[in-house]
Design a protein around this motif. Structure first.
Motif, PDB file in Angstrom:
ATOM      1  N   THR B 263       0.813  -1.208   0.000  1.00 54.44           N
ATOM      2  CA  THR B 263       0.000   0.000   0.000  1.00 54.44           C
ATOM      3  C   THR B 263       0.852   1.268   0.000  1.00 54.44           C
ATOM      4  N   ILE B 267       1.263   3.575  -4.639  1.00 53.11           N
ATOM      5  CA  ILE B 267       0.821   4.859  -5.153  1.00 53.11           C
ATOM      6  C   ILE B 267       2.016   5.790  -5.317  1.00 53.11           C
ATOM      7  N   LYS B 560      -8.196  14.875  -8.490  1.00 58.10           N
ATOM      8  CA  LYS B 560      -9.014  13.851  -9.139  1.00 58.10           C
ATOM      9  C   LYS B 560      -8.491  12.449  -8.799  1.00 58.10           C
ATOM     10  N   GLN B 561      -7.166  12.343  -8.880  1.00 57.69           N
ATOM     11  CA  GLN B 561      -6.550  11.047  -8.642  1.00 57.69           C
ATOM     12  C   GLN B 561      -6.821  10.544  -7.215  1.00 57.69           C
ATOM     13  N   ILE B 564     -10.358   9.413  -6.756  1.00 52.22           N
ATOM     14  CA  ILE B 564     -10.577   8.036  -7.214  1.00 52.22           C
ATOM     15  C   ILE B 564     -10.072   7.045  -6.168  1.00 52.22           C
ATOM     16  N   LEU B 565      -8.858   7.292  -5.699  1.00 50.55           N
ATOM     17  CA  LEU B 565      -8.260   6.376  -4.732  1.00 50.55           C
ATOM     18  C   LEU B 565      -9.133   6.217  -3.500  1.00 50.55           C
ATOM     19  N   GLN B 566      -9.701   7.318  -3.043  1.00 49.75           N
ATOM     20  CA  GLN B 566     -10.533   7.238  -1.855  1.00 49.75           C
ATOM     21  C   GLN B 566     -11.862   6.554  -2.147  1.00 49.75           C
ATOM     22  N   LYS B 567     -12.381   6.781  -3.346  1.00 49.27           N
ATOM     23  CA  LYS B 567     -13.618   6.091  -3.700  1.00 49.27           C
ATOM     24  C   LYS B 567     -13.397   4.593  -3.738  1.00 49.27           C
ATOM     25  N   VAL B 568     -12.201   4.195  -4.163  1.00 48.82           N
ATOM     26  CA  VAL B 568     -11.904   2.774  -4.270  1.00 48.82           C
ATOM     27  C   VAL B 568     -11.548   2.190  -2.907  1.00 48.82           C
ATOM     28  N   GLY B 569     -11.343   3.034  -1.917  1.00 47.20           N
ATOM     29  CA  GLY B 569     -11.150   2.493  -0.582  1.00 47.20           C
ATOM     30  C   GLY B 569      -9.862   2.880   0.103  1.00 47.20           C
ATOM     31  N   MET B 570      -9.306   4.020  -0.261  1.00 45.45           N
ATOM     32  CA  MET B 570      -8.126   4.478   0.459  1.00 45.45           C
ATOM     33  C   MET B 570      -8.589   5.325   1.630  1.00 45.45           C
ATOM     34  N   SER B 571      -8.032   5.052   2.803  1.00 49.83           N
ATOM     35  CA  SER B 571      -8.494   5.774   3.987  1.00 49.83           C
ATOM     36  C   SER B 571      -7.738   7.087   4.134  1.00 49.83           C
ATOM     37  N   GLU B 574      -4.193   6.706   5.095  1.00 50.18           N
ATOM     38  CA  GLU B 574      -3.356   6.249   3.980  1.00 50.18           C
ATOM     39  C   GLU B 574      -3.068   7.385   3.001  1.00 50.18           C
ATOM     40  N   ARG B 652     -11.102  13.688   0.664  1.00 50.76           N
ATOM     41  CA  ARG B 652     -12.565  13.695   0.574  1.00 50.76           C
ATOM     42  C   ARG B 652     -13.146  13.873   1.953  1.00 50.76           C
TER      43      ARG B 652
END
Ligand SMILES: Nc1ncnc2c1ncn2[C@@H]1O[C@H](COP(=O)(O)OP(=O)(O)O)[C@@H](O)[C@H]1O
Ligand SMILES: [Mg+2]
Lengths: 251, 654
Positions: B263, B267, B560-561, B564-571, B574, B652
């Motif tokens: 993890t 990125i 934007k990037q 996306i990462l947070q929508k996919v589950g980055m806390s 992180e 976010r």
């Protein structure tokens, strides 16, 4: 078995001034059984995205509960939200939302890496890539792909964690009809192998692939159509009739 | 009124960019004003060496002025990008180019007013403090500061011109504005950079070579000439390596799947790979600027600290009286004058040493006269001074040392001569001993030439060498000697002055006083140090700000990037970690490289400083350590601020 249960969901957006609140969702109630393929339809601005974002934990409802597998998503703490999202939910967005800096392969691996579940990632990847027909694209970057290809990659990313439910916000909205049809047939294929899917759309054609269609208006679920044993053609006609009745055919 | 409102709103809306820009502008105004006020101040004008100090300040003013303008333009370029899209929007809404320029000049006027008013006020406040520091450093005692109107007007006009340039750049933007460009996708995908192994090898080679030169250079003279070569190689190597090595390292990291698919690395590595390509030259420039700042601080501090040492070596006693006609100076006469003027003299001694002669010194130890036609490299040149063994014994209080007719002692100030024999004309002399110092001999003025003192058995040696080295003419002359009388002195400044004045008119006698030399040098090196300090501080602040801007503008494009990462589950935590590790690279890399450059440059700088009579001692190493710590601290502060702002930009809500 009931997978998802939405009860008295209400979402208000508060403006800068106190009296300026927008009620996006007034009182939404519905249930989703495991293995269902549901489309939610409504006019632009009717709160479809808001509903999906609340279920996806990307937004917090004002009141009401959202139960997924008997767990109340509205009660999840900020810390567990992210991990819940990546372990139980899969998303497909209208504008694909792929990372430009990563290859297709890494884009699909992303949720696994975030969840630290990289053990047999390459078997999972190859199985999915074959089903989605993107084996030859794995080393490419998103900007080298067409819209339909990008959406397939996005589906791969959404499904690689075996989510309880796949959520799609207008997944065919940015695609031409040929690519849209391909994506929808993929959805249908995954649904046949028991993947629960909840999709938001304003296209009757897209909705006609679902097993059930919910209509949303004035912040509430207004009407629903079960497919029963209608074929695609009949389903489309039924949906079109319903939209003309509900919305005056203005969609 | 509408235009004023729009102008002001746009400033407020983009305050993330405007605030640091205004801060930088304010600092630039303040700095320029401080230097101006110093030039005008009574305190500086009444210094003993005022003209050279003012010259130094003028030089500083030119450099700082230029840097201010360049920096203003640079920081503004970040704002310009924001403006471009804003203006694009305005023009879609139906504004004409004329209207946009009307907004622009109002904005620049607002900027100018804010920056100059705050800058002038802080400048005046700070100049009192800095004048104190400055006068202390250059050894003056008049701390009077007058707020010269001329200085203020100069700064106001200078910056008015600066902001005019910014307005011109605005007009240029408006002129070329096409609404289409606004509609174009802002983020176009970029190909992953390639690894260039050849350039990588070249970079490593040049860097190693440059470092090697610095580590192995043995004579100060060589250091001077080789320094530029080494600098050029290291500069090229820095750019090459930042551009290609970063890609290679990151690609190697990416190749190790066990490492890459974690993890924390996933990125960062994939982002950096793209980031480095855009940032490599910027980062290389930043690290070179930082190196420059560090080098300037270390050298100016060394000179400031070393000057005392240097003067002490040049003056074994407070006063040196020299009779160039090689006549012994009458001790009685000097003592009489001292008694007349109520000053006490002590530790007096005579010294007789030859005037220097210049020749070539071959590597085999053959000293030859300069001949008009021979063109030899400058580092073969050497000065020779002679002293009898008798004089040497007197100086060192050892009455027993003797030399045979063909024996000499050799003392090489630079310490590079190690031969066993030295040959003057056709006569070889055995070097009985290499001396590492001779107490009581005033060191010479700093010069570029290699120089040696030869202790000879008697003056017959110098008689033999005769004038062969001194001139190419016909008349044979013997090498001339000078007589010096050295002593310490006690008394009030006034009495000392009076005492020294009594010798002013004396024929063939020159008097040099340690304190006078010291005060002249102090104002020179002190001024030098002050300017160096201001330079380096502004360099460091500037580079820090540049990085801040780079990161902020990247944060915007990364929004934007990370979304996306947070929508996919980055806390959140992180995201925070990823941001931190990305930003720490961008801040850390240049400073680590700068420190490495400095460390490898040190051996060479020490040699060059020796040439100026400065021996590098522990004080310099302490300064070096403190400077590095200071720079790291400043960068760390900016780093914290940057990563915080960056995180706020990309995080976010849920
Ligand atoms: N972040 C927000 N702030 C304020 N109002 C919002 C926000 N997001 C959506 N809305 C409002 O909520 C309503 C529903 O929007 P949305 O869910 O995006 O509709 P749909 O996706 O069906 O087109 C709209 O009136 C919209 O203006
Ligand atoms: Mg929507």
């Amino acid at each position: 078995m009931t997978l998802l249960k939405v009860e008295h969901l209400k979402k208000e957006y508060r403006g800068k001034f106190k009296n300026n609140t927008v009620t996006a969702l007034a009182d939404v109630n519905f249930e989703v059984e495991a293995g269902e393929f549901i489309a939610i339809m409504g006019e632009s601005g009717s709160g479809k995205s808001t509903l999906l974002n609340c279920i996806a934990t990307l937004d917090k409802p004002t009141t009401g509960t959202i139960m997924l597998n008997d767990e109340d998503l509205t009660n999840l703490s900020d810390k567990t939200l992210a991990s819940y999202r990546r372990d139980h939910l899969g998303f497909v967005f209208q504008d694909f939302n792929l990372l430009d800096t990563m290859s297709v392969r890494d884009n699909i691996y992303l949720p696994l890496v975030l969840a630290k579940r990289t053990k047999d990632k390459s078997e999972k990847l190859h199985r999915l890539a074959e089903q989605l027909g993107i084996q030859d694209l794995l080393n490419k970057y998103p900007y080298e792909l067409s819209g339909g290809q990008m959406q397939r990659v996005a589906i791969g990313r959404a499904l690689i964690t075996n989510p309880d439910i796949l959520l799609g916000d207008e997944p065919t909205g940015a695609l031409d009809s040929k690519n849209a049809a391909e994506i929808l047939s993929l959805f249908r294929k995954y649904n046949e192998s028991n993947q629960t899917i909840l999709m938001v759309t304003h296209s009757a054609l897209a909705a006609s692939c679902a097993k059930r269609v919910l209509f949303i208006k004035d912040g509430m679920v207004f009407h629903q159509i079960y497919r029963g044993n209608r074929n695609d053609q009949e389903m489309l006609i039924t949906i079109n009739d319903a939209t003309t009745n509900l919305f005056g055919g203005a969609m | 009124m509408l235009y004023w409102k729009l102008a002001w709103q746009s400033i407020v809306k983009n305050k993330l960019e405007y605030l640091p820009f205004m801060l930088a502008g304010t600092a630039a105004v303040a700095l320029n004003l401080v230097i101006q006020l110093l030039i005008y101040s009574k305190g500086v004008q009444t210094l003993r060496a005022s003209s050279s100090v003012i010259e130094l300040l003028m030089f500083g003013q030119v450099v700082i002025g230029l840097l201010s303008v360049i920096f203003l333009l640079y920081t503004y370029s970040f704002l310009n990008k924001r403006k471009q899209s804003e203006f694009g929007l305005f023009s879609i809404l139906g504004m004409q180019k004329r209207d946009l320029i009307k907004i622009s000049w109002r904005q620049q006027l607002i900027n100018y007013m804010i920056v100059t008013v705050i800058g002038l006020v802080t400048g005046v406040l700070f100049s009192k403090l800095l004048l104190l520091l400055f006068i202390k450093l250059v050894g003056g005692n008049n701390f009077q500061l007058n707020i010269a109107l001329g200085a203020i007007i100069f700064v106001m006009i200078f910056f008015a011109l600066g902001f005019m340039l910014l307005l011109l750049s605005d007009i240029w933007v408006v002129w070329r504005l096409k609404t289409i460009s606004l509609l174009q996708a802002s983020q176009k995908g970029e190909r992953e950079p390639k690894s260039h192994w050849l350039l990588f090898g070249l970079g490593i080679l040049l860097l190693a070579w440059g470092y090697y030169i610095s580590l192995t250079v043995d004579s100060p003279l060589k250091a001077m000439t080789m320094f530029f070569l080494a600098v050029i190689m290291v500069v090229i190597a820095t750019y090459l390596l930042f551009i290609v090595a970063s890609t290679i390292v990151l690609k190697t990291m990416k190749g190790h799947t066990n490492y890459y698919y974690q993890t924390d690395h996933f990125i960062t590595v994939s982002n950096m790979l793209f980031r480095m390509r855009q940032n490599a030259t910027g980062l290389a420039s930043i690290s070179l600027l930082t190196t420059m700042a560090l080098v300037v601080i270390v050298t100016t501090v060394s000179m400031l600290v070393g000057q005392q040492d240097y003067v002490n070596k040049q003056f074994p006693r407070d006063i040196i009286m020299t009779n160039v006609a090689n006549k012994s100076i009458s001790e009685n006469k000097v003592k009489q004058a001292a008694a007349d003027n109520d000053v006490a003299l002590s530790k007096m001694y005579h010294m007789e040493i030859s005037n220097p002669i210049t020749g070539y010194l071959t590597s085999s130890g053959h000293a030859m006269p300069l001949s008009g036609t021979a063109v030899t490299r400058a580092d073969n040149l050497s000065d020779f001074l002679f002293m009898t063994i008798q004089q040497f014994n007197q100086l060192t209080n050892q009455h027993c040392e003797t030399l045979a007719a063909n024996e000499v002692y050799a003392y090489d100030r630079q310490g590079t001569f190690k031969n066993n024999t030295i040959k003057f004309l056709n006569q070889s002399y055995h070097v009985k001993k290499h001396l590492s110092k001779i107490d009581g001999v005033p060191s010479m003025q700093a010069s570029m030439t290699h120089s040696m003192i030869i202790v000879i058995p008697s003056k017959t040696v110098t008689d033999k060498i005769g004038s062969a080295f001194n001139d190419l003419g016909e008349n044979k002359q013997s090498i001339s000697y000078t007589n010096q009388l050295l002593f310490d002195i006690k008394g009030s400044d006034k009495q000392k002055d009076k005492f020294l004045k009594t010798f002013k008119g004396e024929q063939n006698i020159t008097v040099d006083s340690k304190s006078e030399t010291m005060s002249v040098l102090k104002s020179f090196y002190g001024g030098f140090f002050f300017i160096g300090l201001i330079f380096s501080i502004s360099f460091i602040m500037a580079t820090g700000l540049i990085i801040y801007y780079k990161q902020i503008s990247e944060g915007r494009s990364d929004k934007k990037q990370f979304d996306i990462l947070q929508k996919v589950g980055m806390s959140h935590s992180e995201v925070k970690r990823t941001v931190k590790s990305q930003v720490v690279w961008v801040f850390g890399l240049p400073i680590v490289v700068a420190i490495a450059h400095l460390c490898f440059a040190m051996p060479m700088m020490i040699k060059i400083l020796q040439l100026f009579g400065v021996t590098v001692g522990p004080v310099v190493y302490t300064t070096m350590g403190l400077t590095i710590a200071g720079v790291v601290l400043i960068y760390f502060g900016i780093y914290l601020k940057t990563s915080k702002t960056y995180f706020k930009q990309v995080a976010r809500k849920y």
